[in-house]
Design an enzyme around this catalytic site. Structure first.
Site, PDB file in Angstrom:
ATOM      1  N   GLU A 148       0.894  -1.166   0.000  1.00 55.81           N
ATOM      2  CA  GLU A 148       0.000   0.000   0.000  1.00 55.81           C
ATOM      3  C   GLU A 148       0.924   1.204   0.000  1.00 55.81           C
ATOM      4  O   GLU A 148       1.284   1.724   1.054  1.00 55.81           O
ATOM      5  CB  GLU A 148      -0.921  -0.037   1.227  1.00 55.81           C
ATOM      6  CG  GLU A 148      -2.093   0.910   1.112  1.00 55.81           C
ATOM      7  CD  GLU A 148      -1.797   2.329   1.534  1.00 55.81           C
ATOM      8  OE1 GLU A 148      -1.111   3.051   0.756  1.00 55.81           O
ATOM      9  OE2 GLU A 148      -2.236   2.700   2.615  1.00 55.81           O
ATOM     10  N   GLU A 192       3.346   8.000  -5.062  1.00 52.06           N
ATOM     11  CA  GLU A 192       4.482   7.515  -4.283  1.00 52.06           C
ATOM     12  C   GLU A 192       5.240   6.447  -5.064  1.00 52.06           C
ATOM     13  O   GLU A 192       5.852   5.555  -4.482  1.00 52.06           O
ATOM     14  CB  GLU A 192       4.007   7.016  -2.911  1.00 52.06           C
ATOM     15  CG  GLU A 192       3.375   8.161  -2.135  1.00 52.06           C
ATOM     16  CD  GLU A 192       2.981   7.843  -0.702  1.00 52.06           C
ATOM     17  OE1 GLU A 192       3.265   6.728  -0.237  1.00 52.06           O
ATOM     18  OE2 GLU A 192       2.376   8.719  -0.077  1.00 52.06           O
TER      19      GLU A 192
END
Ligand SMILES: C[S@@+](CC[C@H](N)C(=O)[O-])C[C@H]1O[C@@H](n2cnc3c(N)ncnc32)[C@H](O)[C@@H]1O
Length: 439
Positions: free
Chosen positions: A201, A210
């Site tokens: 995640e 990210e």
């Protein structure tokens, strides 16, 4: 003040990552004893854009020492009270945990999403690799579900320690190994065997904010099996045009008491994607109207998609579903395994009852400039069923996305059917007149 303390997490993380990168580079330069060959061997395999906050390059002892000095108490003047339990903790860790880790762990639908997907695939024969252990929650889920082994990597030294403590507190240390490294430094040698499941995640407010695709593709090519199950496997980044006077009321100005304040509008930022967390509100508590169907900006299969899968500039045709003023583009994403299975979504209509998710991810907004005026940006007036053209720009790593209205194109807006009808109408009227004349 609190609003500013709640700044968008990625901006903070990126700043921390850049600082860590710079410190690492400076330390590497000054370390005259280490040969450039050694440095190359120790450096991360790939130069991936986003580095997790608290990550310290292994070459850089000086940078690590510097980071230790950056303890939380140094943020305050001496006469301020800082509880002992956090005074010596690294600022980056305290900030990351308070900024988003609590919210993330309390996003129970998120946890349930991962739990259900893990439950579907974990058996006593499966080995599980996790990228980005954080508190260790997902790894502990996999162990709890009976995985044969679990290995997690965590880029932040302090976060890694925290995960190890959590794992020990849950008596799962014999099942789970957490290593303080970036996934790019992981090799098959670190694992008992190639993993059957990869779970991660590492999504931002923007799906790839990210560098999830870079990191997953990297382990996919070097560490996974061809049939390793990737959890979650699919992700879609959406954009939608919205009419939102409330947003406009904090992003532009006209006058007060007869005083013209509109010159300030020339500075309106219509180029950046700003996170709702930075604005300090939840999109799900602000009235807005959707003016288009969701536009798919990125459609990612983490088991297949490679960087460079889409052009860096693409034209998108957007059809309005209602009349209105398009003040902004709202960005949100979904992650899932199959369209009819569990879905994790950051769309504001899906987070109405999920305060932690909005506080962790929220959504991103880009203000629209219709380009009508040169001196100041203006919102875009749209009409139901008409099509508008936008240019979608993405950075090479797809971390940054921008949608720009391409300008008011009269030809594009001309509705050929309407023209036909007009002609027919004229013909009909002429026929009627002729008929009347004949009578
Ligand atoms: C959003 S948190 C998720 C934590 C945990 N997996 C969970 O779901 O509760 C992401 C974590 O991954 C770490 N991280 C991100 N990218 C990484 C990478 N490529 N290698 C190692 N750690 C990474 C960050 O430091 C952060 O602690």
């Amino acid at each position: 003040m609190q609003k500013f303390a709640m700044q968008q997490q990625e901006a903070d993380k990126k700043a921390a990552a850049v600082a860590a990168k710079r410190a690492a580079a400076a330390a590497a330069q000054s370390a005259s004893t280490s040969s450039s060959q050694q440095q190359q061997q120790q450096a991360p395999k790939k130069n991936i854009g986003f580095l997790p906050p608290g990550y310290v390059a292994p070459t850089s002892k000086a940078a690590a020492a510097q980071q230790r000095k950056e303890s939380f108490e140094y943020q305050f003047d001496e006469h301020f009270l800082v509880p002992e339990r956090i005074a010596k903790a690294p600022s980056a860790l305290v900030e990351a945990v308070n900024d988003f880790h609590y919210a993330m762990m309390n996003d129970h639908p998120r946890n349930r999403f991962y739990y259900e997907l893990l439950k579907k695939h974990v058996t006593p024969e499966t080995g599980v690799l996790e990228i980005g252990a954080g508190s260790g929650l997902l790894s502990m889920m996999a162990a709890q579900l009976g995985a044969k082994w679990v290995v997690a990597v965590e880029g932040s030294t302090e976060m890694c320690r925290l995960a190890q403590e959590n794992i020990k507190a849950n008596k799962l240390q014999d099942k789970i190994k957490v290593m303080n490294m970036l996934s790019t430094d992981l090799t098959p040698k670190h694992l008992p065997e190639r993993p059957h499941i990869l779970v991660s995640e590492i999504f931002g407010t923007m799906l790839l904010g990210e560098s999830a695709l870079d990191y997953i593709q990297d382990v996919r090519e070097r560490v996974l099996r061809p049939d390793t199950v990737i959890i979650p496997q699919m992700g879609i980044q959406y954009a939608v045009l919205i009419d939102c006077p409330t947003l406009d009321s904090i992003c532009s100005v006209t006058q007060w008491n007869g005083l013209d304040l509109s010159r300030v509008n020339s500075l309106k930022d219509t180029a950046s994607c700003v996170f709702t967390k930075k604005y300090g509100f939840r999109m799900s508590s602000v009235p807005f109207k959707r003016l288009s169907e969701p536009i798919k900006i990125l459609d990612i299969d983490f088991a297949k998609t490679n960087q460079g899968f889409s052009k860096l500039e693409r034209e998108l045709r957007v059809k309005a579903i209602d009349d209105g003023t398009a003040h902004a583009i709202l960005f949100y994403w979904t992650a899932f395994e199959s369209a009819d299975g569990e879905i994790m979504s950051t769309a504001p209509w899906d987070t109405l009852d999920n305060f932690p998710r909005d506080m962790q991810w929220g959504q991103a907004l880009q203000l629209i400039d219709s380009g009508k005026e040169q001196s100041e940006p203006t919102a875009l007036e749209v009409k139901r069923d008409e099509e508008y053209s936008f240019m979608c720009c993405t950075s090479e790593d797809h971390v940054i996305v921008q949608l720009n209205f391409m300008g008011y194109d009269k030809e594009m807006h001309a509705d050929p059917l309407a023209e036909l009808e007009e002609v027919n109408l004229d013909d009909d009227m002429a026929a009627e007149e002729n008929g009347a004349d004949a009578q």
